[in-house]
Design an enzyme around this catalytic site. Sequence first.
Site, PDB file in Angstrom:
ATOM      1  CB  CYS A  11      -0.966   0.033   1.242  1.00 18.55           C
ATOM      2  SG  CYS A  11      -2.290  -1.125   0.979  1.00 18.55           S
ATOM      3  CG  ASN A  32      -6.593  -0.808   0.997  1.00 17.87           C
ATOM      4  OD1 ASN A  32      -5.721  -0.368   0.291  1.00 17.87           O
ATOM      5  ND2 ASN A  32      -6.029  -1.429   2.102  1.00 17.87           N
ATOM      6  CG  HIS A  81      -3.173   3.584   2.131  1.00 19.16           C
ATOM      7  ND1 HIS A  81      -3.690   3.257   0.838  1.00 19.16           N
ATOM      8  CD2 HIS A  81      -3.268   2.374   3.107  1.00 19.16           C
ATOM      9  CE1 HIS A  81      -3.993   2.238   1.170  1.00 19.16           C
ATOM     10  NE2 HIS A  81      -3.808   1.307   2.366  1.00 19.16           N
TER      11      HIS A  81
END
Length: 325
Positions: free
Chosen positions: A116, A282, A252
């Site tokens: 990520c 996500n 994020h």
Amino acid sequence: MSERIYARIAGTGSYLPEKVLSNEELARTVETSDEWIRERTGITQRHIAADEQTTGDLAYEAALRALEAAGIGVDELDMIIVGTTTPDLIFPSTACLVQARLGAVGSAALDVNAACSGFLYALSVADKFIRCGDAKKVLVIGAETLTRIIDWSDRTTCVLFGDGAGAVVLVADGDTGILSTHLHADGSKKELLWTPAGVSSGFGEGVGSSGTIKMKGNDVFKYAVKALDSVVDEALQANGLGKADLDWLVPHQANLRIIEATAKRLDMSMEQVVVTVDKHGNTSSASVPLALDTAVRSGRIQRGQLLLLEAFGGGFTWGSALLRY
């Protein structure tokens, strides 16, 4: 004394697959509910790549939009960097595949895998190349097809992830741009968030078993909040700036609770925080550039404003970038 060179974002772009999977639809196939997902994550829907779409396809579309926004031709690019943990092939890199489709033959091209945090790692690499004078124009992309490695029977993970891509074009600038980037990792925590499959270690029994994302959510949450607190402070202190100097937080998009915790730590109103996790889920390395492009195109983020970008992902990896847009 030589003039300092900055890497300035000249344009942003993003792309989301057409198919949208809502919480209600998920609840028909796995034991969950819209309320359960919203309360724990803030997610209401996510985008799913079509069967024939690859990470490279999504990256290419985002790249076209970023190049158009920057007013830069592919023949001007010195480098293409793709942050991804779901590449099209083992090799060549997804960046090489995107380069070929763009027709930017001759520019350097490479992938960065930091889960990520992939986009921030890629952004930092590009920043260093521009700062040292080895590149003047770099295309940086974060792109993922994470739904290809999801166990759709595991409600702790299948509700979280989506597919998408975001991109920025960085150009050398003598006045403003990225002030600093800060990267960290802790590989000893790998089994808290990982996909236990690979080439040299073996693919296990296939994508339906060990080749899917495994996560211990509570542990990840605790570690992520602490790590992001630290890297946010690091970025501000490195530039002699305070929390009040920030105009926007572009985090994020993993979990709304983590985003809110970071905003609270910075004494920032949620009105100063770009939130897209509700619509995108996500998207791993794509989430920060997707959120950035969304805020830029909506007119919220304006030239001259101070932005803090941050991310945390499997590895563990985490990082931040402080920049003047």
